[in-house]
Design a protein around this motif. Sequence first.
Motif, PDB file in Angstrom:
ATOM      1  N   ASN A 194     -36.428 -13.459 -35.923  1.00  0.00           N
ATOM      2  CA  ASN A 194     -35.239 -13.147 -36.724  1.00  0.00           C
ATOM      3  C   ASN A 194     -34.195 -12.398 -35.898  1.00  0.00           C
ATOM      4  OD1 ASN A 194     -36.323 -14.264 -39.090  1.00  0.00           O
ATOM      5  ND2 ASN A 194     -37.352 -12.343 -39.627  1.00  0.00           N
ATOM      6  N   SER A 227     -41.415 -12.520 -37.251  1.00  0.00           N
ATOM      7  CA  SER A 227     -40.319 -11.595 -37.550  1.00  0.00           C
ATOM      8  C   SER A 227     -39.445 -11.347 -36.326  1.00  0.00           C
ATOM      9  CB  SER A 227     -40.877 -10.260 -38.051  1.00  0.00           C
ATOM     10  OG  SER A 227     -41.598 -10.432 -39.252  1.00  0.00           O
ATOM     11  N   GLN A 241     -32.192  -3.360 -39.015  1.00  0.00           N
ATOM     12  CA  GLN A 241     -32.269  -4.512 -38.136  1.00  0.00           C
ATOM     13  C   GLN A 241     -31.859  -4.168 -36.706  1.00  0.00           C
ATOM     14  OE1 GLN A 241     -30.777  -8.178 -39.651  1.00  0.00           O
ATOM     15  NE2 GLN A 241     -30.512  -9.091 -37.635  1.00  0.00           N
TER      16      GLN A 241
END
Length: 213
Positions: free
Chosen positions: A44, A41, A3
């Motif tokens: 996020n 995405s 991440q």
Amino acid sequence: MKQEDTTQRIWDKALELFSTQGYDSVSVGEIAKAVGIKAPSLYNHFPSKQAIFDAIVKSTAAQYEADTDKIHIHVQNVQRDIPVFTEITEDALFEKVRQIFEYSLHNDTISRFRRMMTIEQFRSPELAALYSKRYVERILHYHAGIFRALIATGEIAAEDPDALAMMYVAPVITLIGVCDRQPEREPECLEMLQSHVRLFFRMVHGGGSQRSV
């Protein structure tokens, strides 16, 4: 991809796009495509394009501080740097200016951020103010503080420190701008930079060439 790696890539690619196309011209979808992820995405990691921009501003400021610390120049902290400029020689002063000059031109993040801000200063009053603060006012204030301290100790001529800061800083900013527009002129600009720093050094010391600044 971890991440934190994705987050880094998002703002890396966003900065790359912002620096060539401008903030308003780049969509979240384009950033996501450049990173290799889907637009949903991206959310996020960042709630908005503005959040990406804010992260870029914060991160580049931290990077600049960390990198310039290695050559003992901290534009954020006059008191910390007064000893750096006390009894410095003409050659040593130019070397520090040269390192900052070349770092500003060749560090991809710093260079792209400056190019982005150069574009955006004409599109947004808020970013125009940020540009002035970051690339003009902050640097002038810092150097005026250094000169004020050196004047107080009798190391340099007792002139207006704000005027000295303008005289010292303006040519450096101008030469960086020339190199941004015409990279092939860097060798020429480095020669002009050296002439400027040496002339300024001798001027504030009444013509001496190896005293401190």
